[in-house]
Scaffold this motif. Structure first.
Motif, PDB file in Angstrom:
ATOM      1  N   LEU A  17      16.481  35.647   3.405  1.00 49.80           N
ATOM      2  CA  LEU A  17      15.364  35.944   4.306  1.00 49.80           C
ATOM      3  C   LEU A  17      15.875  36.292   5.699  1.00 49.80           C
ATOM      4  O   LEU A  17      15.339  37.188   6.369  1.00 49.80           O
ATOM      5  N   LYS A  18      16.909  35.603   6.137  1.00 46.53           N
ATOM      6  CA  LYS A  18      17.507  35.904   7.439  1.00 46.53           C
ATOM      7  C   LYS A  18      18.071  37.323   7.445  1.00 46.53           C
ATOM      8  O   LYS A  18      17.889  38.073   8.412  1.00 46.53           O
ATOM      9  N   GLN A  19      18.726  37.715   6.362  1.00 46.11           N
ATOM     10  CA  GLN A  19      19.292  39.064   6.274  1.00 46.11           C
ATOM     11  C   GLN A  19      18.213  40.135   6.269  1.00 46.11           C
ATOM     12  O   GLN A  19      18.434  41.259   6.724  1.00 46.11           O
ATOM     13  N   SER A  20      17.034  39.804   5.741  1.00 44.66           N
ATOM     14  CA  SER A  20      15.960  40.800   5.687  1.00 44.66           C
ATOM     15  C   SER A  20      15.155  40.870   6.978  1.00 44.66           C
ATOM     16  O   SER A  20      14.336  41.784   7.135  1.00 44.66           O
ATOM     17  N   GLY A  21      15.377  39.933   7.912  1.00 53.51           N
ATOM     18  CA  GLY A  21      14.719  40.045   9.208  1.00 53.51           C
ATOM     19  C   GLY A  21      13.843  38.885   9.625  1.00 53.51           C
ATOM     20  O   GLY A  21      13.184  38.947  10.668  1.00 53.51           O
ATOM     21  N   PHE A  22      13.818  37.794   8.857  1.00 51.37           N
ATOM     22  CA  PHE A  22      13.030  36.628   9.229  1.00 51.37           C
ATOM     23  C   PHE A  22      13.799  35.752  10.225  1.00 51.37           C
ATOM     24  O   PHE A  22      15.034  35.791  10.291  1.00 51.37           O
ATOM     25  N   GLU A  23      13.069  34.929  10.949  1.00 58.24           N
ATOM     26  CA  GLU A  23      13.664  33.935  11.840  1.00 58.24           C
ATOM     27  C   GLU A  23      13.542  32.564  11.175  1.00 58.24           C
ATOM     28  O   GLU A  23      12.426  32.074  10.954  1.00 58.24           O
ATOM     29  N   ILE A  24      14.671  31.940  10.854  1.00 63.43           N
ATOM     30  CA  ILE A  24      14.658  30.616  10.235  1.00 63.43           C
ATOM     31  C   ILE A  24      14.537  29.571  11.335  1.00 63.43           C
ATOM     32  O   ILE A  24      15.372  29.518  12.241  1.00 63.43           O
ATOM     33  N   VAL A  25      13.507  28.736  11.273  1.00 64.14           N
ATOM     34  CA  VAL A  25      13.322  27.722  12.315  1.00 64.14           C
ATOM     35  C   VAL A  25      13.645  26.312  11.831  1.00 64.14           C
ATOM     36  O   VAL A  25      14.016  25.450  12.633  1.00 64.14           O
ATOM     37  N   GLN A  26      13.508  26.053  10.519  1.00 66.64           N
ATOM     38  CA  GLN A  26      13.811  24.721  10.005  1.00 66.64           C
ATOM     39  C   GLN A  26      13.941  24.783   8.484  1.00 66.64           C
ATOM     40  O   GLN A  26      13.318  25.621   7.826  1.00 66.64           O
ATOM     41  N   ALA A  27      14.763  23.890   7.943  1.00 65.18           N
ATOM     42  CA  ALA A  27      14.921  23.775   6.491  1.00 65.18           C
ATOM     43  C   ALA A  27      15.097  22.307   6.145  1.00 65.18           C
ATOM     44  O   ALA A  27      15.640  21.528   6.945  1.00 65.18           O
ATOM     45  N   TYR A  28      14.644  21.940   4.946  1.00 62.70           N
ATOM     46  CA  TYR A  28      14.689  20.542   4.520  1.00 62.70           C
ATOM     47  C   TYR A  28      15.183  20.450   3.079  1.00 62.70           C
ATOM     48  O   TYR A  28      14.813  21.260   2.222  1.00 62.70           O
ATOM     49  N   ASP A  29      16.006  19.440   2.814  1.00 61.69           N
ATOM     50  CA  ASP A  29      16.425  19.137   1.455  1.00 61.69           C
ATOM     51  C   ASP A  29      16.828  17.673   1.393  1.00 61.69           C
ATOM     52  O   ASP A  29      17.280  17.094   2.400  1.00 61.69           O
ATOM     53  N   ALA A  30      16.707  17.088   0.213  1.00 61.03           N
ATOM     54  CA  ALA A  30      17.011  15.664   0.055  1.00 61.03           C
ATOM     55  C   ALA A  30      18.488  15.385  -0.183  1.00 61.03           C
ATOM     56  O   ALA A  30      18.907  14.225  -0.119  1.00 61.03           O
ATOM     57  N   TRP A  31      19.296  16.423  -0.440  1.00 59.76           N
ATOM     58  CA  TRP A  31      20.696  16.219  -0.807  1.00 59.76           C
ATOM     59  C   TRP A  31      21.579  16.466   0.413  1.00 59.76           C
ATOM     60  O   TRP A  31      21.746  17.613   0.847  1.00 59.76           O
ATOM     61  N   PRO A  32      22.201  15.427   0.976  1.00 64.40           N
ATOM     62  CA  PRO A  32      23.020  15.595   2.186  1.00 64.40           C
ATOM     63  C   PRO A  32      24.160  16.598   2.021  1.00 64.40           C
ATOM     64  O   PRO A  32      24.490  17.326   2.970  1.00 64.40           O
ATOM     65  N   VAL A  33      24.773  16.654   0.847  1.00 63.94           N
ATOM     66  CA  VAL A  33      25.878  17.590   0.622  1.00 63.94           C
ATOM     67  C   VAL A  33      25.387  19.033   0.774  1.00 63.94           C
ATOM     68  O   VAL A  33      26.051  19.876   1.404  1.00 63.94           O
ATOM     69  N   ALA A  34      24.228  19.341   0.203  1.00 61.46           N
ATOM     70  CA  ALA A  34      23.679  20.691   0.313  1.00 61.46           C
ATOM     71  C   ALA A  34      23.294  21.007   1.755  1.00 61.46           C
ATOM     72  O   ALA A  34      23.530  22.124   2.238  1.00 61.46           O
ATOM     73  N   VAL A  35      22.716  20.052   2.440  1.00 57.55           N
ATOM     74  CA  VAL A  35      22.332  20.256   3.837  1.00 57.55           C
ATOM     75  C   VAL A  35      23.554  20.553   4.694  1.00 57.55           C
ATOM     76  O   VAL A  35      23.527  21.441   5.558  1.00 57.55           O
ATOM     77  N   ALA A  36      24.656  19.839   4.459  1.00 61.53           N
ATOM     78  CA  ALA A  36      25.882  20.072   5.228  1.00 61.53           C
ATOM     79  C   ALA A  36      26.410  21.482   4.997  1.00 61.53           C
ATOM     80  O   ALA A  36      26.844  22.167   5.943  1.00 61.53           O
ATOM     81  N   ASN A  37      26.363  21.970   3.757  1.00 66.73           N
ATOM     82  CA  ASN A  37      26.829  23.324   3.464  1.00 66.73           C
ATOM     83  C   ASN A  37      25.886  24.367   4.044  1.00 66.73           C
ATOM     84  O   ASN A  37      26.332  25.430   4.496  1.00 66.73           O
ATOM     85  N   TYR A  38      24.601  24.093   4.037  1.00 71.39           N
ATOM     86  CA  TYR A  38      23.623  24.985   4.662  1.00 71.39           C
ATOM     87  C   TYR A  38      23.973  25.160   6.144  1.00 71.39           C
ATOM     88  O   TYR A  38      24.087  26.292   6.642  1.00 71.39           O
ATOM     89  N   ASN A  39      24.128  24.049   6.853  1.00 71.70           N
ATOM     90  CA  ASN A  39      24.363  24.121   8.291  1.00 71.70           C
ATOM     91  C   ASN A  39      25.697  24.774   8.630  1.00 71.70           C
ATOM     92  O   ASN A  39      25.846  25.398   9.684  1.00 71.70           O
ATOM     93  N   ARG A  40      26.663  24.673   7.741  1.00 67.94           N
ATOM     94  CA  ARG A  40      27.961  25.280   7.975  1.00 67.94           C
ATOM     95  C   ARG A  40      27.901  26.798   7.833  1.00 67.94           C
ATOM     96  O   ARG A  40      28.635  27.526   8.511  1.00 67.94           O
ATOM     97  N   ASN A  41      27.022  27.302   6.980  1.00 67.05           N
ATOM     98  CA  ASN A  41      27.028  28.729   6.649  1.00 67.05           C
ATOM     99  C   ASN A  41      25.841  29.521   7.187  1.00 67.05           C
ATOM    100  O   ASN A  41      26.007  30.665   7.611  1.00 67.05           O
ATOM    101  N   VAL A  42      24.651  28.948   7.145  1.00 67.03           N
ATOM    102  CA  VAL A  42      23.452  29.685   7.540  1.00 67.03           C
ATOM    103  C   VAL A  42      23.152  29.496   9.018  1.00 67.03           C
ATOM    104  O   VAL A  42      22.765  30.427   9.720  1.00 67.03           O
ATOM    105  N   GLY A  43      23.325  28.283   9.493  1.00 64.90           N
ATOM    106  CA  GLY A  43      22.956  27.931  10.861  1.00 64.90           C
ATOM    107  C   GLY A  43      22.440  26.507  10.867  1.00 64.90           C
ATOM    108  O   GLY A  43      22.058  25.966   9.827  1.00 64.90           O
ATOM    109  N   HIS A  44      22.398  25.899  12.015  1.00 61.07           N
ATOM    110  CA  HIS A  44      22.050  24.474  12.106  1.00 61.07           C
ATOM    111  C   HIS A  44      20.528  24.285  12.102  1.00 61.07           C
ATOM    112  O   HIS A  44      19.931  23.812  13.072  1.00 61.07           O
ATOM    113  N   HIS A  45      19.921  24.661  10.974  1.00 54.11           N
ATOM    114  CA  HIS A  45      18.468  24.534  10.840  1.00 54.11           C
ATOM    115  C   HIS A  45      18.068  23.403   9.899  1.00 54.11           C
ATOM    116  O   HIS A  45      16.914  22.985   9.894  1.00 54.11           O
ATOM    117  N   ALA A  46      18.983  22.945   9.055  1.00 55.42           N
ATOM    118  CA  ALA A  46      18.605  22.071   7.938  1.00 55.42           C
ATOM    119  C   ALA A  46      18.753  20.601   8.295  1.00 55.42           C
ATOM    120  O   ALA A  46      19.642  20.209   9.064  1.00 55.42           O
TER     121      ALA A  46
END
Length: 452
Positions: A17-46
């Motif tokens: 969605l970011k690549q297509s032109g959306f602005e990511i403001v927040q993301a949520y997930d219950a798995w800390p490992v996935a959240v850490a990888n999200y923040n490392r690659n997409v941005g510190h939104h999760a």
């Protein structure tokens, strides 16, 4: 458009969605490992959050005021690779619907396996979303037509406040490629996904992916890809072998050619064939499973649509593979995101179905007259910049508020209104037919068959 993602995992949907032109403001997930990888690659939104506790997250979502809520609720309870018994994971689909219905963004986007479409949980979630005023587009797509070499069939549901059901279906269909993407398309040496920027020292690399930021541009630093360029040795070995093994699901085929898409990516995609499979291979396997190439984790990641620069970091290989398999492929999310943005901006309109013309003819109109009514309906939709309305009176009122419509002759205005009335009547008859079909095909989720 401002996006909040629920059940974000490592960030595949957010990246697309970011690549297509959306602005990511927040993301949520219950798995800390996935959240850490999200923040490392997409941005510190999760952030880590239990989305099953809907009351705890609602105030924060209301404060964020997103234009769209998206997410892929856990699919294991519906998946053909699982037990297909609706339990705690399935109820998170219901939680997604409740959160959307409570916050009421203008849009929402949900991804799940196709079996979810026939589940009791989705029927309940659908009722909640419809009661909240959303028009729904429910599509079954093949990811190999949307930018990844993977025959991954998924349910995509897009909702928008006040729309008619099916409002975005033609745009999603138009975004599909005419041919499925194959493994050769991704890894083939004849079309390397690389750009050449000569390095300033031997310690730096010269080959860069088009999906990552380029190095600092210097005078005469951009050069054609050298003739001597060679793909990664693992990719070259895969192309040279020509076949790969994927652990089959429910007695399916285990060996695939690189000239076809990979099957649906799972956590076990890297595993080698077991002695049991080697002793009793699938009759349609083109070669022995023991002779196939072995996929590396970077290749598995790229088959799932993640860019070459993406960095997976975790202490357990199982967790890395689980994150990859759970993800929404970024190119798929990007394609759907572009369809949403185009409609939001009025750059696309819903296609007037061909069945409308036949319906008009059956009601007694001549074929030329029916074609004229269909053309007028398309013209009205263009005047409305692609908006449809679940309530006909609102649709006609919106049309009458368009300056271009107001400048038309009274007879043309009348014809456009009538075309919209007839189209609404046709769509209502189709909607009633589809509701009856859904009711007839409803069955307990524990006995779901694989969706056709």
């Amino acid at each position: 458009m401002r996006v909040v993602e629920l059940f974000s995992g490592a960030g595949g949907m957010s990246l697309g969605l970011k690549q297509s032109g959306f602005e990511i403001v927040q993301a949520y997930d219950a798995w800390p490992v996935a959240v850490a990888n999200y923040n490392r690659n997409v941005g510190h939104h999760a952030k880590v959050a239990d989305l099953g506790e809907t009351l705890g997250i609602v105030p924060e979502l209301l404060k964020l005021a997103p234009d769209i809520i998206c997410g892929g609720p856990p699919c294991q309870d519906y998946s053909s690779a699982g037990r297909r018994e609706e339990a705690d994971n399935a109820r998170l689909t219901l939680a997604f619907a409740v959160l959307v219905a409570t916050v009421r963004p203008a849009w929402f986007l949900m991804e799940n396996v196709v079996n979810a479409m026939k589940s009791e949980t989705w029927a309940q979630a659908r009722s909640i979303l419809k009661a909240s005023g959303y028009g729904l587009t429910e599509c079954k797509i093949d990811a190999s037509r949307y930018g990844v070499p993977q025959a991954r069939r998924r349910l995509i549901v897009v909702g928008r406040i006040g729309e008619r059901d099916g409002f975005l279906a033609s745009s999603i269909a138009a975004a599909a490629a005419p041919q499925p993407m194959t493994l050769r398309d991704l890894f083939g040496a004849t079309t390397p996904a690389a750009m050449y920027f000569p390095a300033t020292s031997e310690a730096r690399r010269s080959i860069w992916s088009p999906d990552e930021p380029a190095p600092t541009i210097r005078e005469r630093s951009i050069r054609p890809l050298p003739v001597s360029y060679q793909p990664h040795p693992d990719d070259a070995a895969l192309i040279a072998n020509g076949y790969i093994y994927s652990r089959p699901v429910r007695a399916g085929r285990g060996v695939r050619s690189i000239d076809e898409p990979f099957p649906t990516m799972t956590r076990t995609a890297w595993e080698r064939p077991t002695p049991r499979y080697l002793g009793s291979p699938h009759p349609a396997d083109p070669v022995a499973a023991s002779e196939t190439a072995v996929l590396t984790i970077p290749q598995i990641s790229r088959i799932q649509g993640f860019p070459i620069w993406w960095k997976w970091e975790t202490s357990a290989k199982r967790d890395m593979l689980q994150m990859i398999a759970n993800a929404v492929p970024p190119p798929v999310a990007a394609a759907i995101g572009c369809a949403i943005l185009d409609r939001e901006a009025g750059r696309s309109i819903p296609e007037v179905q061909g069945g409308f013309l036949q319906w008009l003819v059956r009601r007694g109109r001549s074929r030329p007259s029916a074609r004229n009514v269909k053309s007028l309906a398309g013209r009205a939709r263009r005047l409305l910049r692609g908006r449809t309305f679940d309530i006909l009176a609102l649709e006609i009122a919106a049309l009458e508020g368009v300056a271009e419509f107001q400048a038309m002759r009274k007879t043309t205005q009348s014809d456009l209104r009538q075309a919209l009335r007839l189209l609404a009547e046709y769509q209502a008859s189709r909607g009633q037919k589809h509701r009856k079909q859904r009711q007839a095909s409803a069955q307990p989720s524990a006995n779901l068959a694989e969706a056709a």
